[in-house]
Write a protein that holds these residues in place. Structure first.
Motif, PDB file in Angstrom:
ATOM      1  N   GLN A   5      14.956 -69.398 -54.722  1.00 44.20           N
ATOM      2  CA  GLN A   5      15.911 -70.406 -55.163  1.00 44.20           C
ATOM      3  C   GLN A   5      15.291 -71.494 -56.027  1.00 44.20           C
ATOM      4  OE1 GLN A   5      17.256 -72.456 -51.626  1.00 44.20           O
ATOM      5  NE2 GLN A   5      18.002 -74.099 -52.875  1.00 44.20           N
ATOM      6  N   ASN A   6      16.128 -72.344 -56.600  1.00 38.99           N
ATOM      7  CA  ASN A   6      15.868 -73.550 -57.421  1.00 38.99           C
ATOM      8  C   ASN A   6      16.876 -73.676 -58.571  1.00 38.99           C
ATOM      9  OD1 ASN A   6      13.634 -74.014 -55.780  1.00 38.99           O
ATOM     10  ND2 ASN A   6      12.506 -74.906 -57.435  1.00 38.99           N
ATOM     11  N   VAL A   7      16.733 -74.675 -59.510  1.00 43.02           N
ATOM     12  CA  VAL A   7      17.839 -74.919 -60.449  1.00 43.02           C
ATOM     13  C   VAL A   7      17.512 -75.566 -61.804  1.00 43.02           C
ATOM     14  CG1 VAL A   7      20.217 -75.712 -60.344  1.00 43.02           C
ATOM     15  CG2 VAL A   7      18.828 -75.687 -58.284  1.00 43.02           C
ATOM     16  N   GLN A   8      18.346 -75.388 -62.864  1.00 40.55           N
ATOM     17  CA  GLN A   8      18.368 -76.060 -64.179  1.00 40.55           C
ATOM     18  C   GLN A   8      19.228 -75.383 -65.222  1.00 40.55           C
ATOM     19  OE1 GLN A   8      16.967 -79.640 -64.579  1.00 40.55           O
ATOM     20  NE2 GLN A   8      17.557 -78.597 -62.800  1.00 40.55           N
ATOM     21  N   GLU A   9      19.723 -76.070 -66.265  1.00 40.43           N
ATOM     22  CA  GLU A   9      20.734 -75.515 -67.170  1.00 40.43           C
ATOM     23  C   GLU A   9      20.420 -75.665 -68.673  1.00 40.43           C
ATOM     24  OE1 GLU A   9      24.246 -74.091 -68.395  1.00 40.43           O
ATOM     25  OE2 GLU A   9      24.805 -74.723 -66.412  1.00 40.43           O
ATOM     26  N   VAL A  10      20.902 -74.712 -69.508  1.00 43.87           N
ATOM     27  CA  VAL A  10      20.887 -74.626 -70.974  1.00 43.87           C
ATOM     28  C   VAL A  10      19.557 -74.816 -71.698  1.00 43.87           C
ATOM     29  CG1 VAL A  10      22.166 -75.189 -73.066  1.00 43.87           C
ATOM     30  CG2 VAL A  10      23.156 -75.703 -70.856  1.00 43.87           C
ATOM     31  N   PRO A  11      18.909 -73.725 -72.084  1.00 40.11           N
ATOM     32  CA  PRO A  11      17.639 -73.829 -72.790  1.00 40.11           C
ATOM     33  C   PRO A  11      17.815 -74.074 -74.270  1.00 40.11           C
ATOM     34  CG  PRO A  11      18.099 -71.573 -72.252  1.00 40.11           C
ATOM     35  CD  PRO A  11      19.279 -72.379 -71.827  1.00 40.11           C
ATOM     36  N   ARG A  12      16.732 -74.531 -74.918  1.00 38.51           N
ATOM     37  CA  ARG A  12      16.743 -74.687 -76.355  1.00 38.51           C
ATOM     38  C   ARG A  12      16.325 -73.364 -76.951  1.00 38.51           C
ATOM     39  NH1 ARG A  12      12.736 -73.469 -74.802  1.00 38.51           N
ATOM     40  NH2 ARG A  12      10.736 -74.486 -74.463  1.00 38.51           N
ATOM     41  N   PRO A  84      21.216 -70.427 -59.795  1.00 39.00           N
ATOM     42  CA  PRO A  84      20.149 -71.391 -59.493  1.00 39.00           C
ATOM     43  C   PRO A  84      18.836 -71.113 -60.224  1.00 39.00           C
ATOM     44  CG  PRO A  84      21.325 -70.876 -57.490  1.00 39.00           C
ATOM     45  CD  PRO A  84      21.860 -69.946 -58.541  1.00 39.00           C
ATOM     46  N   LEU A  85      18.398 -69.860 -60.258  1.00 34.78           N
ATOM     47  CA  LEU A  85      17.131 -69.576 -60.937  1.00 34.78           C
ATOM     48  C   LEU A  85      17.254 -69.731 -62.444  1.00 34.78           C
ATOM     49  CD1 LEU A  85      15.567 -66.571 -58.988  1.00 34.78           C
ATOM     50  CD2 LEU A  85      14.927 -68.989 -58.914  1.00 34.78           C
ATOM     51  N   TRP A  86      18.414 -69.423 -62.978  1.00 32.14           N
ATOM     52  CA  TRP A  86      18.623 -69.643 -64.415  1.00 32.14           C
ATOM     53  C   TRP A  86      18.603 -71.142 -64.714  1.00 32.14           C
ATOM     54  CZ3 TRP A  86      17.665 -68.405 -68.941  1.00 32.14           C
ATOM     55  CH2 TRP A  86      18.430 -68.781 -70.050  1.00 32.14           C
ATOM     56  N   HIS A  87      19.153 -71.952 -63.829  1.00 30.27           N
ATOM     57  CA  HIS A  87      19.055 -73.410 -64.003  1.00 30.27           C
ATOM     58  C   HIS A  87      17.595 -73.849 -63.975  1.00 30.27           C
ATOM     59  CE1 HIS A  87      23.285 -74.099 -64.018  1.00 30.27           C
ATOM     60  NE2 HIS A  87      23.482 -73.779 -62.751  1.00 30.27           N
ATOM     61  N   ASP A  88      16.800 -73.242 -63.119  1.00 27.29           N
ATOM     62  CA  ASP A  88      15.373 -73.566 -63.077  1.00 27.29           C
ATOM     63  C   ASP A  88      14.703 -73.282 -64.416  1.00 27.29           C
ATOM     64  OD1 ASP A  88      15.505 -74.368 -60.461  1.00 27.29           O
ATOM     65  OD2 ASP A  88      14.566 -72.569 -59.637  1.00 27.29           O
ATOM     66  N   VAL A  89      15.019 -72.125 -64.966  1.00 27.94           N
ATOM     67  CA  VAL A  89      14.446 -71.763 -66.270  1.00 27.94           C
ATOM     68  C   VAL A  89      14.843 -72.791 -67.317  1.00 27.94           C
ATOM     69  CG1 VAL A  89      14.484 -70.058 -68.136  1.00 27.94           C
ATOM     70  CG2 VAL A  89      14.349 -69.294 -65.751  1.00 27.94           C
ATOM     71  N   GLN A  90      16.100 -73.185 -67.303  1.00 24.66           N
ATOM     72  CA  GLN A  90      16.587 -74.131 -68.305  1.00 24.66           C
ATOM     73  C   GLN A  90      15.947 -75.508 -68.145  1.00 24.66           C
ATOM     74  OE1 GLN A  90      20.796 -73.322 -67.460  1.00 24.66           O
ATOM     75  NE2 GLN A  90      20.968 -72.568 -69.555  1.00 24.66           N
ATOM     76  N   TYR A  91      15.683 -75.903 -66.894  1.00 25.39           N
ATOM     77  CA  TYR A  91      14.988 -77.168 -66.700  1.00 25.39           C
ATOM     78  C   TYR A  91      13.569 -77.095 -67.258  1.00 25.39           C
ATOM     79  CZ  TYR A  91      12.590 -81.062 -64.547  1.00 25.39           C
ATOM     80  OH  TYR A  91      11.828 -82.183 -64.355  1.00 25.39           O
ATOM     81  N   ILE A  96      16.761 -79.814 -68.850  1.00 25.79           N
ATOM     82  CA  ILE A  96      18.126 -80.089 -68.402  1.00 25.79           C
ATOM     83  C   ILE A  96      18.159 -80.102 -66.881  1.00 25.79           C
ATOM     84  CG2 ILE A  96      20.502 -79.273 -68.422  1.00 25.79           C
ATOM     85  CD1 ILE A  96      19.864 -78.043 -71.162  1.00 25.79           C
ATOM     86  N   VAL A  97      18.537 -81.205 -66.325  1.00 28.92           N
ATOM     87  CA  VAL A  97      18.478 -81.409 -64.879  1.00 28.92           C
ATOM     88  C   VAL A  97      19.514 -80.532 -64.191  1.00 28.92           C
ATOM     89  CG1 VAL A  97      18.732 -83.116 -63.037  1.00 28.92           C
ATOM     90  CG2 VAL A  97      17.658 -83.745 -65.219  1.00 28.92           C
ATOM     91  N   PRO A  98      19.128 -79.880 -63.090  1.00 29.81           N
ATOM     92  CA  PRO A  98      20.067 -78.998 -62.391  1.00 29.81           C
ATOM     93  C   PRO A  98      21.206 -79.762 -61.750  1.00 29.81           C
ATOM     94  CG  PRO A  98      18.012 -79.199 -61.183  1.00 29.81           C
ATOM     95  CD  PRO A  98      17.824 -79.939 -62.459  1.00 29.81           C
ATOM     96  N   THR A 132      12.185 -66.397 -69.883  1.00 32.44           N
ATOM     97  CA  THR A 132      12.901 -67.514 -70.483  1.00 32.44           C
ATOM     98  C   THR A 132      14.214 -67.049 -71.104  1.00 32.44           C
ATOM     99  OG1 THR A 132      11.586 -67.241 -72.492  1.00 32.44           O
ATOM    100  CG2 THR A 132      10.850 -68.915 -70.916  1.00 32.44           C
ATOM    101  N   CYS A 133      14.380 -65.737 -71.274  1.00 32.41           N
ATOM    102  CA  CYS A 133      15.655 -65.156 -71.696  1.00 32.41           C
ATOM    103  C   CYS A 133      16.632 -65.125 -70.525  1.00 32.41           C
ATOM    104  CB  CYS A 133      15.471 -63.712 -72.158  1.00 32.41           C
ATOM    105  SG  CYS A 133      14.400 -63.473 -73.569  1.00 32.41           S
TER     106      CYS A 133
END
Length: 307
Positions: A5-12, A84-91, A96-98, A132-133
């Motif tokens: 588990q964990n979190v973060q949103e929208v990558p550049r 949640p894991l995709w949010h982690d990647v995005q953070y 971007i804060v989860p 990161t994809c």
């Protein structure tokens, strides 16, 4: 079950045209972010041979961090998905804060192609490598093409003794769960420990000639064997490889899944580097299973040691 588990949103990311096996299309490419995070500690737990401290092979051939094209977002995931894991990647890639109640993950390593995070529970022998994809998991057809980075090789290079995020355990295992056995839907390779008994069993099977030495023989029932884990014996198809330079997803699909009319989403894979008293022995045991095998399994969690 220990699917993380964990979190973060929208990558550049940057959209570029993809032509090739899927034809012209759109794909995401991970932007480079480098940081010096390293996870080290001295745990060890199981007695066994000391891991090798030398770097193994040069980086393998693979995609230049391409991601699945837009045409595959229905099965491989969309950047707007709430996982949640995709949010982690995005953070880790974009800061971007989860969303609550999730908290910011520790970004242990970041590259254009992948990041490394703690597993749960957080120990010195429980980590995750994530692309990161946006890739949901083993069922994504893009993984069997020449496009993706070689995530298995990168997981080993990080997890080995002397790697950037070494697994502090006498024997190392890398694993991925099937779609039905995992908790989170962003591709993640577990980097964890395995018991000395698992290592001994695999070496015993090798000495008896009870494993495939070429991918074309991987699905042969003669190369299936029981290996004892946390839930008793489970049966695995076993392949011995000299390195991890080939795309293991493609090897599995081409030699096991497609010829036997199986479903890629149902498969689990575990990679156990061969170890001796002097360290890494220059070979890898690649285990695969699913519930189509008598006493088979679709989870890697029985063989990996997280806590």
């Amino acid at each position: 079950m220990n699917d993380q588990q964990n979190v973060q949103e929208v990558p550049r990311r940057q959209f570029v045209a993809l032509s090739g096996v899927f034809g012209a299309g759109t794909l995401l490419t991970g932007a480079a972010v480098m940081s010096g995070g390293t996870a080290v500690a001295a745990n060890g737990v199981d007695a066994g041979p000391a891991p090798d401290a030398c770097r193994t092979t040069p980086p393998p051939p693979g995609g230049a961090n391409p991601c699945p094209p837009a045409s595959l977002q229905g099965i491989c995931g969309r950047p707007t998905d709430n996982d949640p894991l995709w949010h982690d990647v995005q953070y880790c890639t974009s800061g971007i804060v989860p969303p609550p109640p999730q908290t910011k993950p520790d970004c242990l390593k970041m590259t254009p192609n992948y990041i490394v995070l703690h597993g749960k529970p957080e120990t010195t022998h429980n980590y995750l490598l994530l692309p990161t994809c946006r890739v949901t998991g083993i069922e994504c057809p893009f993984l069997v093409t020449s496009g993706p980075a070689n995530y298995w090789h990168e997981a080993w290079e990080n997890a080995r003794s002397g790697g950037d995020v070494p697994v502090q355990y006498a024997n190392i295992g890398l694993g991925i769960n099937s779609q039905g056995a995992r908790r989170y839907n962003q591709l993640h390779i577990h980097m964890a420990g395995v018991r000395p008994s698992t290592q001994r069993r695999l070496q015993e099977l090798e000495s008896q000639g009870r494993m495939a030495t070429s991918a074309s023989q991987w699905a042969n029932p003669a190369n299936q064997a029981a290996v004892t884990g946390s839930a008793g014996d489970r049966v695995y198809r076993i392949l011995r490889l000299p390195n991890l330079r080939d795309n293991l997803f493609n090897l599995l699909y081409t030699n096991v899944v497609r010829p036997n009319s199986l479903n890629m989403a149902d498969q689990t894979m575990i990679v156990v580097p061969k170890m001796t008293a002097t360290g890494f022995a220059g070979a890898f045991y690649v285990l695969n299973s699913d519930t189509s095998i008598h006493d088979g399994t679709s989870t890697c969690d029985y063989l990996l040691v997280y806590s």
